[in-house]
Design a protein around this motif. Sequence first.
Motif, PDB file in Angstrom:
ATOM      1  N   ASP A 135      64.091  41.710 -27.868  1.00  0.00           N
ATOM      2  CA  ASP A 135      64.650  42.409 -29.018  1.00  0.00           C
ATOM      3  C   ASP A 135      65.401  43.657 -28.550  1.00  0.00           C
ATOM      4  O   ASP A 135      64.983  44.324 -27.604  1.00  0.00           O
ATOM      5  CB  ASP A 135      63.505  42.819 -29.952  1.00  0.00           C
ATOM      6  CG  ASP A 135      64.037  43.355 -31.258  1.00  0.00           C
ATOM      7  OD1 ASP A 135      64.263  42.543 -32.159  1.00  0.00           O
ATOM      8  OD2 ASP A 135      64.240  44.584 -31.369  1.00  0.00           O
ATOM      9  N   ILE A 136      66.473  43.967 -29.253  1.00  0.00           N
ATOM     10  CA  ILE A 136      67.319  45.078 -28.809  1.00  0.00           C
ATOM     11  C   ILE A 136      66.562  46.413 -28.795  1.00  0.00           C
ATOM     12  O   ILE A 136      66.867  47.302 -27.998  1.00  0.00           O
ATOM     13  CB  ILE A 136      68.619  45.167 -29.648  1.00  0.00           C
ATOM     14  CG1 ILE A 136      69.585  46.179 -29.026  1.00  0.00           C
ATOM     15  CG2 ILE A 136      68.329  45.476 -31.111  1.00  0.00           C
ATOM     16  CD1 ILE A 136      71.008  46.000 -29.382  1.00  0.00           C
ATOM     17  N   SER A 137      65.542  46.537 -29.629  1.00  0.00           N
ATOM     18  CA  SER A 137      64.781  47.794 -29.649  1.00  0.00           C
ATOM     19  C   SER A 137      63.999  48.002 -28.344  1.00  0.00           C
ATOM     20  O   SER A 137      63.569  49.107 -28.052  1.00  0.00           O
ATOM     21  CB  SER A 137      63.832  47.815 -30.845  1.00  0.00           C
ATOM     22  OG  SER A 137      62.936  46.731 -30.766  1.00  0.00           O
TER      23      SER A 137
ATOM     24  N   LYS B  47      60.931  40.859 -38.350  1.00  0.00           N
ATOM     25  CA  LYS B  47      61.210  41.780 -37.252  1.00  0.00           C
ATOM     26  C   LYS B  47      62.128  42.919 -37.704  1.00  0.00           C
ATOM     27  O   LYS B  47      62.132  43.994 -37.112  1.00  0.00           O
ATOM     28  CB  LYS B  47      61.906  40.956 -36.161  1.00  0.00           C
ATOM     29  CG  LYS B  47      61.825  41.474 -34.772  1.00  0.00           C
ATOM     30  CD  LYS B  47      62.551  40.507 -33.829  1.00  0.00           C
ATOM     31  CE  LYS B  47      64.058  40.506 -34.032  1.00  0.00           C
ATOM     32  NZ  LYS B  47      64.776  39.685 -33.021  1.00  0.00           N
ATOM     33  N   ASP B 125      71.244  36.315 -30.366  1.00  0.00           N
ATOM     34  CA  ASP B 125      70.484  37.153 -31.299  1.00  0.00           C
ATOM     35  C   ASP B 125      71.498  37.942 -32.131  1.00  0.00           C
ATOM     36  O   ASP B 125      72.371  38.617 -31.567  1.00  0.00           O
ATOM     37  CB  ASP B 125      69.581  38.101 -30.494  1.00  0.00           C
ATOM     38  CG  ASP B 125      68.658  38.941 -31.381  1.00  0.00           C
ATOM     39  OD1 ASP B 125      68.940  39.071 -32.594  1.00  0.00           O
ATOM     40  OD2 ASP B 125      67.663  39.479 -30.862  1.00  0.00           O
ATOM     41  N   ASP B 127      71.209  40.602 -33.599  1.00  0.00           N
ATOM     42  CA  ASP B 127      71.152  42.034 -33.286  1.00  0.00           C
ATOM     43  C   ASP B 127      72.010  42.396 -32.069  1.00  0.00           C
ATOM     44  O   ASP B 127      72.296  43.568 -31.836  1.00  0.00           O
ATOM     45  CB  ASP B 127      69.712  42.473 -33.003  1.00  0.00           C
ATOM     46  CG  ASP B 127      68.807  42.308 -34.218  1.00  0.00           C
ATOM     47  OD1 ASP B 127      69.327  42.105 -35.326  1.00  0.00           O
ATOM     48  OD2 ASP B 127      67.571  42.372 -34.045  1.00  0.00           O
ATOM     49  N   ALA B 173      69.964  50.161 -30.960  1.00  0.00           N
ATOM     50  CA  ALA B 173      69.139  49.201 -31.691  1.00  0.00           C
ATOM     51  C   ALA B 173      69.237  49.434 -33.199  1.00  0.00           C
ATOM     52  O   ALA B 173      69.373  48.490 -33.980  1.00  0.00           O
ATOM     53  CB  ALA B 173      67.689  49.301 -31.228  1.00  0.00           C
ATOM     54  N   THR B 176      72.703  48.228 -34.550  1.00  0.00           N
ATOM     55  CA  THR B 176      72.895  46.782 -34.696  1.00  0.00           C
ATOM     56  C   THR B 176      71.907  46.200 -35.698  1.00  0.00           C
ATOM     57  O   THR B 176      72.220  45.239 -36.385  1.00  0.00           O
ATOM     58  CB  THR B 176      72.788  46.049 -33.342  1.00  0.00           C
ATOM     59  OG1 THR B 176      71.461  46.147 -32.858  1.00  0.00           O
ATOM     60  CG2 THR B 176      73.762  46.608 -32.332  1.00  0.00           C
ATOM     61  N   LYS B 177      70.743  46.797 -35.802  1.00  0.00           N
ATOM     62  CA  LYS B 177      69.779  46.265 -36.778  1.00  0.00           C
ATOM     63  C   LYS B 177      70.220  46.558 -38.216  1.00  0.00           C
ATOM     64  O   LYS B 177      69.985  45.759 -39.120  1.00  0.00           O
ATOM     65  CB  LYS B 177      68.376  46.803 -36.504  1.00  0.00           C
ATOM     66  CG  LYS B 177      67.728  46.050 -35.336  1.00  0.00           C
ATOM     67  CD  LYS B 177      66.284  46.391 -35.154  1.00  0.00           C
ATOM     68  CE  LYS B 177      65.707  45.693 -33.928  1.00  0.00           C
ATOM     69  NZ  LYS B 177      65.299  44.309 -34.187  1.00  0.00           N
TER      70      LYS B 177
END
Lengths: 272, 341
Positions: A135-137, B47, B125, B127, B173, B176-177
């Motif tokens: 995940d990007i986080s 998520k 993905d 994201d 993050a 993009t989220k």
Amino acid sequence: MKVKFVFIYILVISAIVFQACSRKDDVVPTGGGEMSTLSIQFDNIVGAKKLQLNTGAYVNASGETFNISLLQYYISNIKLQDASGKTFVVPQDSSYFLVKEGDGASQFAKVRVPTGDYYTLSFVLGVDSLRNTMDISKRTGVLDPATGMDNGMYWSWNSGYIFFKLEGTSDAVPADPSGQHKFRYHIGGFGGYSAPTINNIKTVTIDLRNGGIPRVRAGRQANVHLMVDVLKVFDGNTRVSLAKNSTVMFSDFSTLVANNYVNMFFHDHTEN
Amino acid sequence: MYRKHLIILLCVNVILFACSRKNDTPSLFAGFKAPANFPTTAYDIVKNPVTKEGFELGRKLFYEPRMSRNNTISCGDCHLQTSAFTHHGHDVSHGIDDRLGSRNAPPIMNLAWHPAFMLDGGIFDLDLQPIAPIINPVEMDETMDNVLRKLRGIPAYPELFRKAFGTPEITTARLTKALSQFMVMVVSSNSKYDRVMRGEGMQFTTAESAGYKIFQQQCNSCHKEPLFSDFTYRNNGIGAGPNNDLGRYDITLNAADKYKFKVPSLRNLGFTAPYMHDGRFYTLGGVLDHYTNEIQDMPTLDPLLKGGLRLSATDKEYLLAFLQTLNDTTFITDRRFSEQP
């Protein structure tokens, strides 16, 4: 009176709430024992010469003279084995480093390890496939596509990290439309997400006994001094010619280059 | 007196309880809801739960020209709502400084169901998707670092990020989220086809009904209902374009993937001309003629298309009638998806 009562109540409750929020899960190191810092130095050289960006002139195995304008690569997933054969794995979140020629501090990967004597060092040259798909986080620090990597160590169009980047010029390279004789090696590929493809993740294992084992002690910082010979990129199982391969990016040929550069590292000495 | 205290105390408790609940928004914002006739999403909504604030921030970012080097190009410039978030009339899009890309802009539509993005599926993905156009030299030609720097310098943004994520930090993050929260909400599910399927009191005409039967026999194996794509990569026999785009091969380096592209959805195709990965066909009639008469045999041609489809002129008429039932006008006019004043 009433206002004061409510105020105190809110204060107490908020204190409890904030306290709860601020608690973090402490990571307990697995190896046991006291922890200290071990430094691993990546000293980039070109054959018998020091690497000097832009100004240094070098000759590869194909007899091509070249200079280097940019060199950077990821080191990750550091592991150490002690005399008894016990392995200590540096916690993943503290185990990603981007070594950049031209940024002295970046050439020392500093990790916290249990005190002890270590015989073997291993690390990944590149970024493991799991982190490539996370995940990007979870992509912070040197893995953040924004702040972590000037000059771009991430392929946005084909999600994945560039593990190794080498750029420079050579008269052997045919001139591009702008008249420059540039070569560009951007090597990556973690094996593919939904369809298998090239995997250039390389694990490097180094026996530290000949060059001197690091003795990690509290209050001191041992330094494992590795030499990283860029000439190996162009020679090994495959002799790589700049004239024939001035641009190597996401391609089958890149695996041959990666098979060469896995041999760049040798342990020169250790400063205890 | 004590009773009063007790009441106040209870009230405060209620407030605190309300505050501590997550993803609770005071308005009627419904968040992400999958349409009844759609399968489960590929995107993990848990998520990145869609909140009103996150969605609104994502929408603002989608229409934010500061994403580009010289603040001229936003996502919405090549993904226009009026043409179902494609670049209507453009075979390939022009980005920053009018530089041309090499592929037709795909629609921002029902992306929560896509397992991978781009016509070659190179991004796995949602994201991670926005990074590609931002740093692409022919699209926005910007760096992520600089986008974050610019946004941090505009007082409204830290506050909007705080509302969406709890603190004012602007990170890759979060950026993009927030965009993902907007993009997954951009759902098209109110075409005539959908209403017929959900039994909302609508019927296909005779021609549409006949077209639907032909569709199920000849098209449905790749353009699978209800999203009208099976999200695989196929060579549909249009032959290499002038730039010899190898499609999926660029991602897998597998020779069997040469000239394969992601099967596009057929939803809203009335609004999204031109067609194919390089926009080479201007009309749906042209597309159908390709499938019946112009399939080029190549080593990676999809086996289902060997020899072309057999469709009479009447079949094509019926098929076109059915395909027009996939147009969703509520989608292209939905104010929630538009740039806000």
